[in-house]
Design a protein around this motif. Structure first.
Motif, PDB file in Angstrom:
ATOM      1  N   LEU A 304       7.769 -25.061  21.142  1.00 48.18           N
ATOM      2  CA  LEU A 304       8.319 -25.279  19.917  1.00 48.18           C
ATOM      3  C   LEU A 304       7.232 -25.461  18.856  1.00 48.18           C
ATOM      4  O   LEU A 304       7.250 -24.769  17.706  1.00 48.18           O
ATOM      5  CB  LEU A 304       9.042 -26.647  19.592  1.00 48.18           C
ATOM      6  CG  LEU A 304      10.049 -27.202  20.668  1.00 48.18           C
ATOM      7  CD1 LEU A 304      11.030 -28.346  20.440  1.00 48.18           C
ATOM      8  CD2 LEU A 304      11.098 -25.859  20.348  1.00 48.18           C
ATOM      9  N   LYS A 305       6.126 -25.881  18.869  1.00 46.73           N
ATOM     10  CA  LYS A 305       5.094 -25.759  17.980  1.00 46.73           C
ATOM     11  C   LYS A 305       4.442 -24.253  17.885  1.00 46.73           C
ATOM     12  O   LYS A 305       4.127 -23.866  16.820  1.00 46.73           O
ATOM     13  CB  LYS A 305       3.668 -26.582  18.501  1.00 46.73           C
ATOM     14  CG  LYS A 305       4.075 -28.287  18.577  1.00 46.73           C
ATOM     15  CD  LYS A 305       2.872 -29.077  19.072  1.00 46.73           C
ATOM     16  CE  LYS A 305       3.343 -30.543  19.107  1.00 46.73           C
ATOM     17  NZ  LYS A 305       2.167 -31.262  19.809  1.00 46.73           N
ATOM     18  N   GLN A 306       4.595 -23.613  19.028  1.00 48.11           N
ATOM     19  CA  GLN A 306       3.900 -22.211  19.048  1.00 48.11           C
ATOM     20  C   GLN A 306       4.870 -21.530  18.070  1.00 48.11           C
ATOM     21  O   GLN A 306       4.329 -20.415  17.303  1.00 48.11           O
ATOM     22  CB  GLN A 306       3.733 -21.622  20.324  1.00 48.11           C
ATOM     23  CG  GLN A 306       2.670 -22.195  21.187  1.00 48.11           C
ATOM     24  CD  GLN A 306       2.692 -21.731  22.454  1.00 48.11           C
ATOM     25  OE1 GLN A 306       3.607 -20.712  22.953  1.00 48.11           O
ATOM     26  NE2 GLN A 306       1.685 -22.080  23.396  1.00 48.11           N
ATOM     27  N   GLN A 307       6.139 -21.609  17.846  1.00 48.28           N
ATOM     28  CA  GLN A 307       6.988 -20.979  17.232  1.00 48.28           C
ATOM     29  C   GLN A 307       7.208 -21.366  15.915  1.00 48.28           C
ATOM     30  O   GLN A 307       7.992 -21.117  15.170  1.00 48.28           O
ATOM     31  CB  GLN A 307       8.548 -21.005  17.930  1.00 48.28           C
ATOM     32  CG  GLN A 307       8.586 -20.501  19.244  1.00 48.28           C
ATOM     33  CD  GLN A 307       8.371 -18.886  19.104  1.00 48.28           C
ATOM     34  OE1 GLN A 307       8.471 -18.233  18.206  1.00 48.28           O
ATOM     35  NE2 GLN A 307       7.753 -18.224  20.124  1.00 48.28           N
ATOM     36  N   GLN A 308       6.196 -22.552  15.380  1.00 49.08           N
ATOM     37  CA  GLN A 308       6.402 -23.101  14.120  1.00 49.08           C
ATOM     38  C   GLN A 308       7.817 -23.623  13.824  1.00 49.08           C
ATOM     39  O   GLN A 308       8.296 -23.922  12.580  1.00 49.08           O
ATOM     40  CB  GLN A 308       5.975 -22.104  12.969  1.00 49.08           C
ATOM     41  CG  GLN A 308       4.474 -21.446  13.240  1.00 49.08           C
ATOM     42  CD  GLN A 308       4.390 -20.491  11.840  1.00 49.08           C
ATOM     43  OE1 GLN A 308       5.022 -19.495  11.850  1.00 49.08           O
ATOM     44  NE2 GLN A 308       3.112 -20.473  11.380  1.00 49.08           N
ATOM     45  N   PHE A 309       8.255 -24.335  14.610  1.00 45.78           N
ATOM     46  CA  PHE A 309       9.491 -24.848  14.758  1.00 45.78           C
ATOM     47  C   PHE A 309       9.429 -25.930  13.813  1.00 45.78           C
ATOM     48  O   PHE A 309      10.249 -26.029  12.940  1.00 45.78           O
ATOM     49  CB  PHE A 309       9.972 -25.344  16.195  1.00 45.78           C
ATOM     50  CG  PHE A 309      10.799 -26.051  16.295  1.00 45.78           C
ATOM     51  CD1 PHE A 309      12.386 -25.477  15.956  1.00 45.78           C
ATOM     52  CD2 PHE A 309      11.344 -27.559  16.377  1.00 45.78           C
ATOM     53  CE1 PHE A 309      13.844 -26.280  16.188  1.00 45.78           C
ATOM     54  CE2 PHE A 309      12.370 -28.005  16.562  1.00 45.78           C
ATOM     55  CZ  PHE A 309      13.565 -27.704  16.345  1.00 45.78           C
ATOM     56  N   PHE A 310       8.329 -26.898  13.895  1.00 39.91           N
ATOM     57  CA  PHE A 310       8.322 -28.226  12.912  1.00 39.91           C
ATOM     58  C   PHE A 310       7.927 -28.101  11.849  1.00 39.91           C
ATOM     59  O   PHE A 310       8.256 -28.741  10.893  1.00 39.91           O
ATOM     60  CB  PHE A 310       7.412 -29.151  13.588  1.00 39.91           C
ATOM     61  CG  PHE A 310       7.831 -29.743  15.104  1.00 39.91           C
ATOM     62  CD1 PHE A 310       8.981 -30.645  15.199  1.00 39.91           C
ATOM     63  CD2 PHE A 310       7.312 -29.282  16.261  1.00 39.91           C
ATOM     64  CE1 PHE A 310       9.376 -30.934  16.360  1.00 39.91           C
ATOM     65  CE2 PHE A 310       7.673 -29.497  17.500  1.00 39.91           C
ATOM     66  CZ  PHE A 310       8.973 -30.385  17.530  1.00 39.91           C
ATOM     67  N   GLU A 311       7.278 -26.898  11.470  1.00 36.07           N
ATOM     68  CA  GLU A 311       6.904 -26.486  10.144  1.00 36.07           C
ATOM     69  C   GLU A 311       8.079 -26.020   9.290  1.00 36.07           C
ATOM     70  O   GLU A 311       8.345 -26.214   8.263  1.00 36.07           O
ATOM     71  CB  GLU A 311       5.843 -25.128  10.078  1.00 36.07           C
ATOM     72  CG  GLU A 311       4.535 -25.658  10.470  1.00 36.07           C
ATOM     73  CD  GLU A 311       4.231 -25.630  11.759  1.00 36.07           C
ATOM     74  OE1 GLU A 311       5.250 -25.618  12.725  1.00 36.07           O
ATOM     75  OE2 GLU A 311       2.908 -25.321  12.156  1.00 36.07           O
ATOM     76  N   ASN A 312       9.085 -25.200   9.962  1.00 34.50           N
ATOM     77  CA  ASN A 312      10.291 -25.053   9.486  1.00 34.50           C
ATOM     78  C   ASN A 312      11.097 -26.067   9.150  1.00 34.50           C
ATOM     79  O   ASN A 312      11.844 -26.144   8.086  1.00 34.50           O
ATOM     80  CB  ASN A 312      11.248 -23.711  10.433  1.00 34.50           C
ATOM     81  CG  ASN A 312      10.441 -22.594  10.464  1.00 34.50           C
ATOM     82  OD1 ASN A 312      10.006 -21.940   9.349  1.00 34.50           O
ATOM     83  ND2 ASN A 312      10.636 -21.919  11.514  1.00 34.50           N
ATOM     84  N   LEU A 313      11.216 -26.900   9.963  1.00 35.00           N
ATOM     85  CA  LEU A 313      12.128 -28.240   9.677  1.00 35.00           C
ATOM     86  C   LEU A 313      11.335 -29.014   8.466  1.00 35.00           C
ATOM     87  O   LEU A 313      11.948 -29.586   7.802  1.00 35.00           O
ATOM     88  CB  LEU A 313      11.860 -29.042  11.078  1.00 35.00           C
ATOM     89  CG  LEU A 313      12.447 -28.775  12.110  1.00 35.00           C
ATOM     90  CD1 LEU A 313      12.543 -29.992  13.220  1.00 35.00           C
ATOM     91  CD2 LEU A 313      13.679 -27.920  12.107  1.00 35.00           C
TER      92      LEU A 313
END
Length: 532
Positions: A304-313
């Protein structure tokens, strides 16, 4: 009987109001609802085309029962809601001589569900409430309105999914709620205030269709109000996570990217919401190879971090909190945070929410049925007041950048109906100009544009880089661009027409055009985009 349908990317929930118990209940449809003792009962949002020319399809659990979801087949559709009303790049299948669009697949799906409802409960047909994502463009709502015209239902209403979720949790009046609706296809955040009602007000909702006979309403009924104060959305959901897991196992173990491996990835993801380690076994019946798929929460969260998941959230949360602050509302003023949708059940997502809010304020006990059950409240005396989530603008030639750009004329956050129109003066740009053309568009958030395409048999949504405004043109087609025939012809150097823009109570964008030279009204209150 009033029925509410929460058409989701991964699952669809259907609810009705039980007059005996005086509360909503989630319905099961024979053959369509998942059969694994799921509580609440959900219909998988799956469709398989048997004969496109004759509109013969399988939907929901029928698809799984026949094994149509575990083989690579262009007739099988999952996550198709994401493609409705979106610019598609890539291959669209031609089946039985028919080009099959996502709009058509969605229409087949909803039509089949309504048909099954009519068979199971013959008195269905009075009133239907459908929910839509908060970030849906006018194209999606227009598609939904067109589908509704062909449904055997007298009255159809539409409600934003986050607002429905707030109502579905049944919290007391005068509460400030943040709804985080995180499902298979989208992340929608909506700040909602439930206010006291005004005696004598009838429930509104957004009417898409009504028949000759309307349901009787009591004039003494007290209407409660759900006011949407701020919204933010991302085209991001559980389907993206499934694809990232498939990519991970393809890289680490050489796993092929198929419909079956996508389903295994989904199972692993669900397991990790309940336990720290997940395992699945994959057998390739063509190569006779088997794979042991194993992943733990730490590995999952690293993906999830590698996909910038939390940045999008974080971007979505920052957007909704900034809108709130402009109205004098701080995060600490929010009384409750409601988590809705399957992706909201991921522990890492819940931990992310807890970074912003006290855990005592977070509610997550009704993730799958709050939306459908909340939408039923429109028939129980709820009036919904809303504002425009996107801006409307006109296209112009940007001389500095040597390209077309968009100028907003109606800003996001504008409440409707508008009390005063927006005025725009336009002149001719050429000698002896016979008419003036204007291209209107619905402007999304100023973020990267969204691209929807096929990667093999997977439907993938990708956010494009750059701070570009996503735009859905409303009238960029032959015969629709011209807003004024000039008699006599126009000449550069002075304003020639005045255009008035207005949004009415039913979310119609309307224009009035006046010729300043002749004082004639060329168009009067003309709808540009219409949802019914």
């Amino acid at each position: 009987m009033t029925i509410a349908i929460d058409f989701g990317t991964s699952n669809t929930a259907i609810a009705r109001w039980n007059p005996v118990a005086a509360q909503p209940e989630t319905l099961k449809l024979p053959g369509l609802t998942a059969q694994l003792g799921q509580n609440p009962p959900l219909i998988p949002s799956l469709l398989y085309v048997e004969d496109a020319a004759r509109s013969q399809v399988l939907v929901g659990q029928q698809v799984r029962d026949r094994g149509c979801d575990v083989k690579t087949d262009p007739r099988f559709f999952r996550s198709f809601k994401r493609g409705i009303g979106t610019g598609i790049q890539g291959f669209l299948p031609e089946l039985d001589g028919q080009i099959v669009t996502f709009e058509r697949v969605g229409e087949w799906f909803l039509t089949q569900i309504i048909g099954s409802l009519k068979t199971t409960w013959p008195d269905v047909g009075q009133s239907l409430v459908l929910t839509v994502p908060v970030d849906s463009f006018e194209a999606y709502r227009n598609w939904l309105g067109q589908v509704c015209q062909g449904l055997p239902v007298e009255q159809v209403r539409m409600l934003d999914e986050p607002t429905a979720a707030a109502l579905g949790y049944g919290l007391a009046d005068r509460q400030l709620l943040l709804v985080i609706d995180f499902g298979g296809g989208t992340l929608d955040l909506s700040l909602v205030r439930l206010d006291a009602g005004i005696p004598g007000k009838k429930p509104l909702g957004f009417l898409l269709k009504w028949g000759e006979k309307m349901l009787a309403e009591s004039s003494s009924q007290k209407a409660k109000t759900a006011r949407v104060l701020a919204k933010a959305g991302q085209n991001l959901g559980g389907t993206d996570i499934d694809n990232w897991l498939v990519d991970y196992f393809a890289t680490t173990q050489g796993l092929p990217k198929t419909a079956l491996t996508a389903r295994l990835a989904e199972r692993l993801k669900i397991q990790l919401s309940l336990q720290r380690q997940a395992n699945e076994v994959y057998f390739n019946d063509e190569t006779f190879e088997s794979y042991e798929l194993a992943i733990d929460r730490a590995q999952f969260e690293e993906i999830l971090k590698q996909q910038q998941f939390f940045e999008n959230l974080d971007d979505a949360m920052t957007g909704v909190l900034q809108q709130a602050r402009r109205q004098g509302i701080e995060g600490s003023d929010i009384d409750a945070v409601l988590l809705v949708g399957g992706t909201s059940q991921i522990p890492a997502v819940q931990a992310w929410v807890q970074q912003y809010f006290d855990g005592a304020k977070i509610r997550c006990e009704k993730p799958f049925e709050a939306i459908a059950q909340g939408a039923l409240q429109l028939s129980q005396g709820i009036e919904v007041k809303d504002f425009l989530y996107h801006s409307y603008g006109i296209r112009y030639w940007n001389r500095r950048d040597n390209c077309h750009s968009w100028h907003p004329i109606i800003k996001a956050g504008q409440s409707y109906p508008m009390s005063e129109p927006v005025e725009l003066m336009l002149g001719a740009s050429l000698e002896n100009q016979p008419s003036i053309e204007l291209i209107l568009g619905e402007l999304g958030a100023e973020t990267g544009a969204t691209e929807v395409y096929f990667d093999g048999d997977r439907l993938v949504t990708r956010l494009l880089s750059g701070n570009q405004t996503a735009v859905q043109p409303l009238n960029d087609r032959e015969g629709a661009r011209s807003i004024a025939k000039l008699t006599p012809p126009g000449y550069p150097g002075s304003d020639r027409i005045k255009v008035l823009f207005q949004v009415d109570a039913q979310r119609f964008l309307r224009i009035t055009v006046e010729d300043l030279l002749t004082n004639n009204t060329l168009l009067e209150n003309q709808p540009v985009v219409q949802l019914s």
